[in-house]
Write a protein that holds these residues in place. Structure first.
Motif, PDB file in Angstrom:
ATOM      1  N   GLN A 199     -52.662  44.163 -55.742  1.00  0.00           N
ATOM      2  CA  GLN A 199     -53.635  43.568 -54.825  1.00  0.00           C
ATOM      3  C   GLN A 199     -52.965  42.636 -53.826  1.00  0.00           C
ATOM      4  OE1 GLN A 199     -56.840  41.486 -56.753  1.00  0.00           O
ATOM      5  NE2 GLN A 199     -57.871  40.971 -54.829  1.00  0.00           N
ATOM      6  N   GLY A 220     -52.449  43.754 -49.916  1.00  0.00           N
ATOM      7  CA  GLY A 220     -53.147  42.872 -48.979  1.00  0.00           C
ATOM      8  C   GLY A 220     -52.218  42.341 -47.908  1.00  0.00           C
ATOM      9  N   HIS A 248     -55.615  48.423 -52.675  1.00  0.00           N
ATOM     10  CA  HIS A 248     -56.326  47.142 -52.673  1.00  0.00           C
ATOM     11  C   HIS A 248     -57.704  47.307 -53.318  1.00  0.00           C
ATOM     12  CE1 HIS A 248     -55.862  43.067 -51.260  1.00  0.00           C
ATOM     13  NE2 HIS A 248     -57.092  43.053 -50.778  1.00  0.00           N
TER      14      HIS A 248
END
Length: 205
Positions: free
Chosen positions: A85, A89, A146
């Motif tokens: 994540q 990101g 994500h």
């Protein structure tokens, strides 16, 4: 409102547009003309002052909040999906900055229609495709990565016998497959696309 909540709301707004954008790219399997035709159909819904302003604001919020969250959580991330994540990101933040700059430069300074050929020029020309294939490929995979990471945290129940983690891996796998299929369309089934003369400026011709 917490920064996580703000980041989440901005992300949902962006996800809606990205979904439409990827669908448009998927249509390229039917050819460049089909892609352009679909883009002309979809553009009135998002290329207007109201929607475009919302999208740009959401992207600004998403990038700023995302970079802040990356800095805050980088050292505490331990699981595979936590790390995924964070790094997806970060890549998406960098990609959006570069991509938006390129699109608006193409639209306002080069006076090009930023359609199929604007993206396909780099993908179908050596040596530029050595950059643009991983550049675009990682963007799509990072988008689904994500989403997969967030899904692994928020989903609490199994679906069709798949645990939340397995569901998340399925989302990521889908993203990888979709990336290949989209490249299949944007490269004329891996045979290459003839770039119109007005777009050759993008590849130094």
């Amino acid at each position: 409102m917490s920064i996580n909540k703000i980041h989440h709301i901005a992300g949902l707004t962006i996800t809606a547009f990205v979904g439409i954008h990827l669908f448009n790219h998927l249509v390229s399997i039917g050819g460049a003309d089909r892609h352009v035709e679909m883009m002309h159909t979809l553009r009135p819904f998002y290329r207007n002052i109201f929607v475009e302003s919302i999208l740009l604001f959401a992207l600004f919020v998403q990038i700023v909040s995302g970079l802040k969250l990356f800095k805050e959580n980088r050292k505490s991330a331990t699981s595979q999906f936590d790390k995924l994540q964070l790094w997806t990101g970060l890549y998406l933040a960098i990609f959006f900055i570069i991509h938006l700059s390129a699109v608006f430069s193409g639209r306002h300074f080069l006076h090009l229609d930023t359609n199929f050929y604007f993206g396909a020029a780099g993908l179908n020309s050596l040596p530029f495709n050595l950059f643009f294939i991983p550049y675009y490929g990682l963007a799509i995979v990072s988008f689904f990565g994500h989403i997969a990471s967030i899904h692994s945290k928020k989903m609490k129940q199994s679906i069709f016998g798949l645990s939340p983690n397995k569901q998340s891996f399925a989302i990521l796998t889908f993203g990888i497959i979709l990336t290949i299929v989209i490249f299949y369309g944007l490269t004329n089934h891996f045979q290459g696309v003839t770039i119109p003369k007005e777009y050759e400026v993008l590849i130094g011709k």
